[in-house]
Design an enzyme around this catalytic site. Structure first.
Site, PDB file in Angstrom:
ATOM      1  N   GLU A 191      21.596 -54.462  87.599  1.00  0.00           N
ATOM      2  CA  GLU A 191      21.548 -55.516  88.614  1.00  0.00           C
ATOM      3  C   GLU A 191      22.388 -56.688  88.128  1.00  0.00           C
ATOM      4  OE1 GLU A 191      17.439 -56.460  89.486  1.00  0.00           O
ATOM      5  OE2 GLU A 191      16.951 -54.332  89.535  1.00  0.00           O
ATOM      6  N   ASP A 218      13.359 -67.782  90.625  1.00  0.00           N
ATOM      7  CA  ASP A 218      13.495 -67.277  89.267  1.00  0.00           C
ATOM      8  C   ASP A 218      12.756 -68.127  88.256  1.00  0.00           C
ATOM      9  OD1 ASP A 218      15.240 -64.903  89.217  1.00  0.00           O
ATOM     10  OD2 ASP A 218      16.621 -66.232  90.280  1.00  0.00           O
TER      11      ASP A 218
END
Lengths: 258, 401
Positions: free
Chosen positions: A43, A54
């Site tokens: 990824e 995040d």
């Protein structure tokens, strides 16, 4: 052919890394190292100034990459370069919607076509995905679905109806002040998801060690794991010594590849 | 224009707004949206809120004819909607009371909020004290430094302040951290967003709670002047005080609407917070709206002397009103705002916050010797107590003694 349609049936390994981290040229070396282990999926994170979904480690990696002025174009070029000679690994881009939107949705998809197998747009929920998903479908790029412990079964059924590639199950959310993985809960949710879809279910968020990977494999019916923050954290643990970082990545990936 | 009825059920104001959040938050927002729809039909809720507005906040806030300022302008007749007289010193309390009542109904036991100038933080800490809920305020460390009186207020009220060191260390970053907290603590936590920004249903919900300002102003001006005002003026950061004033007048086509943004050191410099005059549409904090961004879609840091306007985004409804030309938006600089801050204090005996000082600055700039016989309502949405140190420093007065 989309490589995500041909993932192994067990112990899938997906590695997340921020593009341009720590610098563009060093980033290339990091990805070469990751690819040399032939993980099932890589990824590629596109750095964003406000990565609100995040945790602190990935945030910091984005910030460092942006400090060396990496652009979306450079990230996409890097991914295209890496594609050559890595036919074992599925390529997935993980990013925020504003990056794609600003680049131009059509242009973005045109440039990643035939290079990237899947796209994860963190802040593009099911309710808003339709226009982008239509273009992705035409180009054989899978829009990967995130499922969280907050997603109830009625909702996950809707989300997974047309899902392709794999399911990204976010494991460690909603557990206040604790990073401990609750395997029983993960397994319960993974089993429920597997009743709703035939595509692999990967568990991500909070997987830090070989022990975690083994435990997920042993205690749950998940088809594999996604490791991200743990790969980046090593850079900071090693006081940003790049040579040591590459060596430690090598050792770590060998361990978690089961 | 047909009767205005925005947003649609997906939270769209025209093409702006929406819900751009991760799947960790999405179920929560949908739940919040449903609970909000339900509570809107609940008479008991409205009664409770009205009672708090009247007896706790001190509403309705006055509509003051600013005679001296009007005489100075030699132009329009200026009225101040005096939301700075509210308990806690700004309009922010209107929204916080609405949201905490909703949080209670939803059974939430922990409150978080972001704050820039500290006004929303103080208002949130206040309602948390009133309702006995633990309160966590995310605040940029740069803002903590320049809004010390409000930091102390929040602490007195029992809130825990969490300094944010990321990015520009101001409002945008505080909101990022608050959203991250919410993702981590989804089950028990209610996030009181302070502006008409963020994902649906926040822009609608905050506007609805703030629209008490416009409803009152409309009734008051009709009573005094026997007609609607010719202009409305309010400052716009995220845009909650402005939406609160504007919303009840949107169908009154003859009323001209002006939003004033903070242009910092100038709209063409890199140190600005004038999102709609200098920005382009993009996605920040869960909604599609004008933002300050570079060619790669990276969000720029905003700059304004006013911490409450120091935000690189703006509420989606303002973007819509700009595009359909129902409202016009202009920027004024730090310097112009500081001048207006001093002029208003001297002329009217009212020390305004630096945020509405921007609205005042535009008024002075655009209406001197103009629009005679017209009436204007300006939303004086906050008082200047919190800004005394910042203003003193900028003006060159030693306030440390």
């Amino acid at each position: 052919m989309n490589k995500l349609d041909h993932l192994p049936s067990k112990n899938i390994l997906s590695l997340f890394m921020t593009c341009g981290f720590p610098t563009l040229s060093q980033s290339k070396k990091v990805f070469h190292e990751l690819l040399s282990h032939q993980p099932d999926i890589i990824e590629f994170g596109l750095p964003f100034s406000d990565p609100m979904a995040d945790g602190p480690v990935i945030q910091e990696s984005s910030k460092i990459a942006l400090k060396s002025k990496i652009t979306t174009k450079q990230s996409l070029n890097l991914i295209a370069q890496l594609k050559k000679g890595s036919d074992k690994t599925a390529f997935v881009i993980m990013c925020y919607l504003n990056t794609v939107q600003k680049y131009g949705i059509q242009k973005f998809i045109k440039e990643i076509k035939n290079i990237v197998d899947g796209l994860i747009i963190v802040d593009l929920p099911f309710e808003e995905e339709k226009p982008i998903k239509n273009i992705l479908d035409k180009n054989n790029i899978h829009l990967i679905k995130l499922i969280s412990p907050m997603t109830d079964q009625k909702r996950s059924k809707r989300l997974l109806k047309e899902a392709k590639g794999f399911v990204y199950y976010i494991s460690a959310t909603g557990i206040t002040g604790s990073n401990k993985l609750d395997y029983q809960e993960i397994n319960k949710n993974v089993l429920a998801l597997k009743k709703q879809t035939k595509i692999p279910v990967l568990v991500g968020f909070g997987i830090k060690s070989k022990k975690d990977v083994m435990a997920i494999s042993k205690n749950t019916k998940a088809d594999g794991v996604i490791i991200g923050s743990a790969l980046i954290q090593k850079y900071f643990d090693l006081k940003m010594n790049f040579t040591s970082y590459i060596i430690s990545l090598r050792k770590f990936i060998k361990e978690v590849k089961i | 224009m047909k009767n205005y009825s925005q947003p649609n059920t997906l939270g769209r104001f025209g093409e702006y707004g929406g819900m751009y959040v991760s799947e960790t938050l999405m179920p929560l927002l949908l739940d919040l949206d449903q609970s909000y729809q339900k509570i809107q039909k609940d008479k008991k809720f409205h009664k409770e809120l009205e009672d708090l507005f009247k007896n706790y906040v001190g509403r309705p806030s006055a509509l003051h004819h600013a005679k001296n300022l009007s005489a100075y302008l030699n132009g329009p007749k200026v009225y101040f909607k005096r939301d700075e007289l509210n308990h806690t010193g700004a309009h922010k309390i209107n929204n916080c009371l609405g949201q905490i009542l909703l949080a209670k109904k939803m059974g939430k036991t922990r409150i978080i909020a972001e704050t820039g100038a500290g006004q929303h933080g103080v208002a949130t800490a206040t309602v948390c004290a009133l309702f006995g809920l633990p309160c966590y305020i995310y605040m940029g460390s740069k803002d903590i430094e320049r809004q010390k009186p409000n930091v102390f207020r929040m602490k007195l009220l029992g809130a825990k302040i969490i300094p944010v060191e990321s990015g520009s260390k101001s409002l945008k970053d505080a909101m990022n951290e608050a959203l991250r907290d919410w993702i981590k603590n989804v089950r028990d936590t209610f996030y009181i967003i302070g502006s008409t920004a963020g994902p649906h249903p926040y822009p609608k919900m905050v506007r609805d709670f703030q629209s008490v300002i416009g409803k009152e102003a409309r009734e008051q001006i009709l009573k005094i002047e026997k007609k609607l005002p010719d202009y409305l003026i309010a400052c716009v950061g995220g845009g909650s005080n402005a939406m609160g004033l504007f919303y009840p007048f949107l169908n009154d086509k003859k009323v001209q609407i002006i939003g004033v943004e903070a242009a910092g050191k100038g709209p063409k410099t890199n140190q600005t917070a004038a999102t709609m005059t200098s920005g382009t549409p993009g996605i920040l904090h869960g909604s599609y709206s004008y933002v300050l961004q570079d060619n790669d879609g990276q969000i720029k840091e905003a700059h304004s002397i006013s911490a409450g306007l120091d935000y690189p985004g703006v509420g989606p409804e303002h973007s819509h009103l700009k595009d359909i030309k129902r409202a016009k938006y202009y920027g004024v600089t730090d310097k112009e705002a500081l001048n207006a801050f001093q002029l208003c204090s001297k002329l009217e005996g009212i020390i305004p916050a630096l945020e509405p000082s921007h609205a005042l600055a535009y008024l002075i700039k655009a209406f001197k010797n103009k629009a005679k016989g017209k009436t204007i309502i300006l939303n004086l949405c906050g008082r200047g107590d919190k800004d005394l140190f910042t203003a003193a420093k900028a003006i060159g007065f030693d306030a440390d003694e």
